[in-house]
Design a protein around this motif. Structure first.
Motif, PDB file in Angstrom:
ATOM      1  N   ASP A 258       5.068 -12.265   1.440  1.00 40.91           N
ATOM      2  CA  ASP A 258       3.911 -13.113   1.129  1.00 40.91           C
ATOM      3  C   ASP A 258       2.787 -12.324   0.475  1.00 40.91           C
ATOM      4  O   ASP A 258       1.872 -12.906  -0.105  1.00 40.91           O
ATOM      5  N   PHE A 259       2.834 -11.000   0.574  1.00 48.37           N
ATOM      6  CA  PHE A 259       1.815 -10.142  -0.043  1.00 48.37           C
ATOM      7  C   PHE A 259       2.291  -9.558  -1.366  1.00 48.37           C
ATOM      8  O   PHE A 259       1.666  -8.643  -1.907  1.00 48.37           O
ATOM      9  N   GLY A 260       3.400 -10.051  -1.871  1.00 49.35           N
ATOM     10  CA  GLY A 260       3.989  -9.490  -3.087  1.00 49.35           C
ATOM     11  C   GLY A 260       5.071  -8.487  -2.735  1.00 49.35           C
ATOM     12  O   GLY A 260       5.599  -8.454  -1.614  1.00 49.35           O
ATOM     13  N   GLU A 261       5.406  -7.637  -3.673  1.00 41.49           N
ATOM     14  CA  GLU A 261       6.475  -6.659  -3.472  1.00 41.49           C
ATOM     15  C   GLU A 261       5.949  -5.444  -2.710  1.00 41.49           C
ATOM     16  O   GLU A 261       4.945  -4.841  -3.096  1.00 41.49           O
ATOM     17  N   LEU A 262       6.636  -5.095  -1.616  1.00 43.38           N
ATOM     18  CA  LEU A 262       6.279  -3.929  -0.815  1.00 43.38           C
ATOM     19  C   LEU A 262       7.511  -3.052  -0.645  1.00 43.38           C
ATOM     20  O   LEU A 262       8.641  -3.551  -0.604  1.00 43.38           O
ATOM     21  N   ARG A 263       7.279  -1.749  -0.494  1.00 43.57           N
ATOM     22  CA  ARG A 263       8.380  -0.781  -0.466  1.00 43.57           C
ATOM     23  C   ARG A 263       8.272   0.097   0.779  1.00 43.57           C
ATOM     24  O   ARG A 263       7.181   0.478   1.193  1.00 43.57           O
ATOM     25  N   GLN A 298      -3.460  -7.489  -0.502  1.00 40.26           N
ATOM     26  CA  GLN A 298      -4.713  -8.232  -0.666  1.00 40.26           C
ATOM     27  C   GLN A 298      -4.747  -9.339   0.390  1.00 40.26           C
ATOM     28  O   GLN A 298      -3.851 -10.172   0.450  1.00 40.26           O
ATOM     29  N   THR A 299      -5.782  -9.327   1.217  1.00 43.39           N
ATOM     30  CA  THR A 299      -5.874 -10.335   2.271  1.00 43.39           C
ATOM     31  C   THR A 299      -7.343 -10.531   2.649  1.00 43.39           C
ATOM     32  O   THR A 299      -8.233 -10.182   1.862  1.00 43.39           O
TER      33      THR A 299
END
Length: 361
Positions: A258-263, A298-299
């Motif tokens: 939900d926050f985009g792509e994370l690694r 981003q939150t």
């Protein structure tokens, strides 16, 4: 003298309830070993089986290479320290310590000599003639341990012995217990639901859930390299972020969230399409403007708490608040609830695991 303890295909059932499931484990000679888990996970049931108070439904228990099948509690080279301590209130401290020797027919002079030796070891050499009620909680705890050691067991079993103490005393007794174990050199098997106790004292830890041993390893390994979502969410504070694997390469995976792509690190061979959870510890999340990070979230801010050494930020997450713990350097901005915020982390500080049971579910 100490001994190793081996659990072989250990299963314990009470009627239809399967309390311990297929546990295989070798606790090494002279090791401080802890079973860690929430109430009802099976850790005390294992301890009672090792001590002889519970019989396995299936499997075997070996102590020093000897099969304990058919041996009662008084026939095993073990001693048990109960959660309640169970000191005799009308006996002196010295008589409490030497009671097991009296039962075994040891003479009064030898009993007192052994009690005095143990009182010196636990730093209570001038307290032998007092009653237990005249001692502090921590002192009574040490007396209970000395009483167990008086019969010279090869394995000492401890069932949440610090749970009734207040926080400061528990922290002090962790150090005392570890010091005693290192001095006597025998195998300690310790039961606790307190992560701090297990992490600070143990050579190795077994994390349990619903009768299953989720992971066995050193404190550092359990904390830094959890094997399952349950371990990651139970041991220490952690932020779970759910998603789907979209790429896997060179020990890392990328997750669509939900926050985009994370690694993060790929510890379990995850492949594209797998449902997974990324875990990042609060102290490894930082305000983005304080460094360059290969992951950015981003939150918005839900709350901010001051705790002296740390400031804790509670941020809107996908299923629960994300927690950020920042060292109080005097330059942390104050956020109002609902303020937009950007936090970041390095990929090598996050671990991605298959989606599974969480400790708070």
């Amino acid at each position: 003298m100490s001994a190793n303890v081996e659990l072989e295909n250990l299963n314990i059932r009470f009627g239809d309830f399967h309390a311990v499931k297929d546990v295989n484990l070798n606790i090494r000679d002279g090791e401080f070993f802890s079973f860690l888990g929430p109430s009802g996970c099976g850790k005390t049931t294992i301890l009672r089986a090792v001590s002889g108070f519970n019989d396995p439904t299936e499997g075997a228990i070996y102590i020093g290479g000897e099969n304990m099948l058919g041996s009662g509690p008084n026939e095993r080279p073990t001693a048990l320290v109960f959660q309640s301590l169970a000191l005799f209130p009308l006996m002196s401290v010295a008589d409490n310590i030497s009671f097991g020797l009296k039962v075994r027919g040891v003479g009064k002079v030898q009993r007192r000599k052994k009690a005095d030796e143990l009182l010196e070891m636990i730093a209570l050499s001038d307290q032998g003639d007092k009653l237990p009620s005249e001692l502090s909680g921590g002192q009574r705890q040490r007396v209970a341990i000395a009483r167990a050691l008086a019969v010279e067991p090869k394995v000492l079993l401890l069932d949440e012995p610090l749970s009734a103490l207040d926080l400061k005393l528990r922290e002090h007794m962790r150090t005392e217990l570890r010091r005693i174990q290192q001095r006597v050199g025998i195998t300690f098997i310790y039961i606790t639901h307190d992560q701090g106790e297990a992490l600070t004292m143990s050579d190795r830890i077994a994390v349990m859930s619903h009768g299953v041993m989720q992971q066995v390893g050193s404190a550092q390994d359990i904390y830094d390299n959890p094997a399952t979502s349950f371990v990651a969410s139970f041991v220490g504070e952690n932020n779970p972020i759910n998603g789907t694997v979209i790429a896997a390469e060179e020990g890392y995976v990328s997750l669509k969230t939900d926050f985009g792509e994370l690694r993060g690190r790929n510890e379990r061979g995850l492949q594209p399409g797998d449902r997974a959870t990324l875990f990042i510890r609060p102290q490894n999340l930082c305000l983005s403007e304080r460094g360059d990070f290969d992951n950015c979230i981003q939150t918005t801010v839900n709350d901010q708490e001051f705790e002296g050494e740390f400031e804790h930020l509670y941020l809107a997450g996908d299923s629960r608040n994300l927690v950020v713990s920042l060292i109080n350097d005097g330059a942390i901005p104050q956020f109002s609830n609902g303020s937009p915020i950007s936090v970041g982390f390095h990929s090598d500080r996050a671990v991605v695991l298959p989606a599974g049971e969480m400790a708070y579910e």
